[in-house]
Design a protein around this motif. Structure first.
Motif, mmCIF file in Angstrom:
data_model
loop_
_atom_site.group_PDB
_atom_site.id
_atom_site.type_symbol
_atom_site.label_atom_id
_atom_site.label_comp_id
_atom_site.label_asym_id
_atom_site.label_seq_id
_atom_site.Cartn_x
_atom_site.Cartn_y
_atom_site.Cartn_z
ATOM 1 N N SER A 28 0.282 7.595 -12.128
ATOM 2 C CA SER A 28 -0.626 6.346 -11.916
ATOM 3 C C SER A 28 -0.164 5.089 -12.432
ATOM 4 O O SER A 28 0.857 4.861 -13.134
ATOM 5 C CB SER A 28 -1.760 6.532 -12.482
ATOM 6 N N LYS A 77 -3.569 12.525 6.151
ATOM 7 C CA LYS A 77 -4.443 12.773 4.731
ATOM 8 C C LYS A 77 -3.625 13.838 4.014
ATOM 9 O O LYS A 77 -3.054 14.686 4.731
ATOM 10 C CB LYS A 77 -5.684 13.186 5.187
ATOM 11 N N ASN A 127 -8.143 14.045 -2.608
ATOM 12 C CA ASN A 127 -7.467 13.337 -1.601
ATOM 13 C C ASN A 127 -6.441 12.345 -2.151
ATOM 14 O O ASN A 127 -6.848 11.601 -3.031
ATOM 15 C CB ASN A 127 -8.360 12.198 -0.815
ATOM 16 N N GLN A 128 -5.387 12.333 -1.737
ATOM 17 C CA GLN A 128 -3.995 11.495 -2.529
ATOM 18 C C GLN A 128 -3.931 10.334 -1.730
ATOM 19 O O GLN A 128 -2.692 9.811 -2.001
ATOM 20 C CB GLN A 128 -2.859 12.388 -2.499
ATOM 21 N N LYS A 129 -4.806 9.814 -0.894
ATOM 22 C CA LYS A 129 -4.698 8.582 -0.079
ATOM 23 C C LYS A 129 -4.037 7.351 -0.977
ATOM 24 O O LYS A 129 -3.298 6.746 -0.493
ATOM 25 C CB LYS A 129 -5.828 8.129 0.493
ATOM 26 N N ASP A 130 -4.802 7.209 -2.167
ATOM 27 C CA ASP A 130 -4.205 5.987 -3.100
ATOM 28 C C ASP A 130 -3.096 6.050 -3.509
ATOM 29 O O ASP A 130 -2.192 5.146 -3.598
ATOM 30 C CB ASP A 130 -5.332 5.797 -4.251
ATOM 31 N N ARG A 131 -2.613 7.447 -3.670
ATOM 32 C CA ARG A 131 -1.217 7.734 -4.549
ATOM 33 C C ARG A 131 -0.286 7.418 -3.387
ATOM 34 O O ARG A 131 0.889 6.817 -3.368
ATOM 35 C CB ARG A 131 -0.994 9.257 -4.651
ATOM 36 N N ASP A 152 -0.823 5.230 -0.673
ATOM 37 C CA ASP A 152 -0.697 3.903 -0.191
ATOM 38 C C ASP A 152 0.005 3.183 -1.296
ATOM 39 O O ASP A 152 0.799 2.223 -1.275
ATOM 40 C CB ASP A 152 -2.093 3.384 -0.156
ATOM 41 N N GLU A 153 -0.094 3.555 -2.711
ATOM 42 C CA GLU A 153 0.633 2.935 -3.863
ATOM 43 C C GLU A 153 2.200 3.241 -3.602
ATOM 44 O O GLU A 153 3.035 2.153 -3.711
ATOM 45 C CB GLU A 153 0.216 3.812 -5.005
ATOM 46 N N TRP A 182 3.222 1.022 -0.833
ATOM 47 C CA TRP A 182 3.388 -0.526 -1.406
ATOM 48 C C TRP A 182 4.416 -0.965 -2.285
ATOM 49 O O TRP A 182 5.079 -1.806 -2.072
ATOM 50 C CB TRP A 182 2.094 -0.724 -2.305
ATOM 51 N N ARG A 224 1.106 9.111 6.289
ATOM 52 C CA ARG A 224 0.746 7.579 5.965
ATOM 53 C C ARG A 224 2.202 6.901 5.656
ATOM 54 O O ARG A 224 2.146 6.012 4.813
ATOM 55 C CB ARG A 224 -0.144 7.465 4.977
#
Length: 258
Positions: free
Chosen positions: A2, A154, A161-165, A167-168, A171, A209
């Motif tokens: 994180s 997904k 859900n690992q969407k945030d990971r 997207d990070e 980024w 993604r």
């Protein structure tokens, strides 16, 4: 890993009142390099004494001591991290770093634990090689949970859900792309990826993604599977620029490079 965990990596070195490092015997004992030399000396002496007594010949013992010191030096070169000790890399990052150490002969260069200026984010590994530039994040996930993907959009670890990971990771690669391309004066693609350790990954490489996801043990195959797009000169130039624009985090804040 994180963003908070990355932000927690800070320099733990102390200093004296006059702003200069205070060097004491205790400091030396806490210095990893100094401890390695002590260990190497003890190993060499022990090997020399034991072998010398067995063969009752001091020359054989001396030869054994030298060989033991050389063997320990070779072992240390293969297992010692190139990242400063205070960073305390996690197990997954160390596994990835060890794999990348063996790829230099194939023309790949790697930077580890690099901060993104103006943020708390950190790229675990930026790799530059004949097949391109990659931002590789190492993930150590619970091996008891199944890993599954849905429609290349997904990624789930068990029910999570690992969407945030994802997207990070994308980024971070985008930031590296902007910084390196701007300094280089030409557009350089930086491919985001997740090297997953722990759970079984039921595919070779899957793009979710816009992030390539694969088991960490396939890292070398993943890097080599693409067509060659960079020359040796281009690799070296990109590597040096990335080393400058993606600094190591030595303090609480990281300023943007000049």
């Amino acid at each position: 890993m994180s963003v908070d965990e990355r932000a927690a990596r800070r320099r733990a070195a102390g200093s004296s009142d006059d702003g200069k490092s205070a060097s004491t015997y205790g400091d030396l004992l806490n210095d990893p390099q100094y401890r390695r030399w002590i260990r190497r000396g003890l190993i060499a002496v022990a090997a020399g004494i034991v072998i010398g007594l067995i063969f009752t010949d001091w020359r054989i013992g001396l030869t054994a001591a030298v060989l033991a010191a050389i063997a320990d030096s070779v072992y240390a070169s293969k297992t010692t991290s190139s990242v400063a000790a205070w960073r305390h890399l996690g197990a997954s990052e160390r596994k990835t770093e060890r794999q990348l150490q063996g790829m230099h002969r194939s023309g790949y260069r790697a930077l580890h634990a690099r901060a993104i200026p103006g943020s708390d984010a950190q790229i675990d590994h930026l790799v530059v090689g004949p097949t391109g530039v990659y931002a590789v994040d190492s993930e150590n996930w619970d091996k008891r949970m199944p890993l599954r993907a849905m429609s290349h959009r997904k990624l789930f670890l068990g029910p999570f859900n690992q969407k945030d990971r994802l997207d990070e990771a994308r980024w971070e690669a985008d930031q590296a792309h902007e910084l390196v391309s701007s300094a280089l004066g030409t557009d350089i693609d930086v491919r985001p990826s997740l090297a997953v350790y722990g759970p079984k990954v039921p595919w070779n490489v899957l793009t979710i993604r816009d992030v390539d996801v694969y088991t960490g043990s396939r890292l070398r195959k993943y890097l080599k599977k693409q067509d060659k797009v960079l020359t040796e000169d281009e690799i070296e130039r990109i590597y040096k620029i990335a080393d400058r624009v993606l600094p190591q985090r030595y303090g609480e804040d990281v300023e943007a490079p000049n």
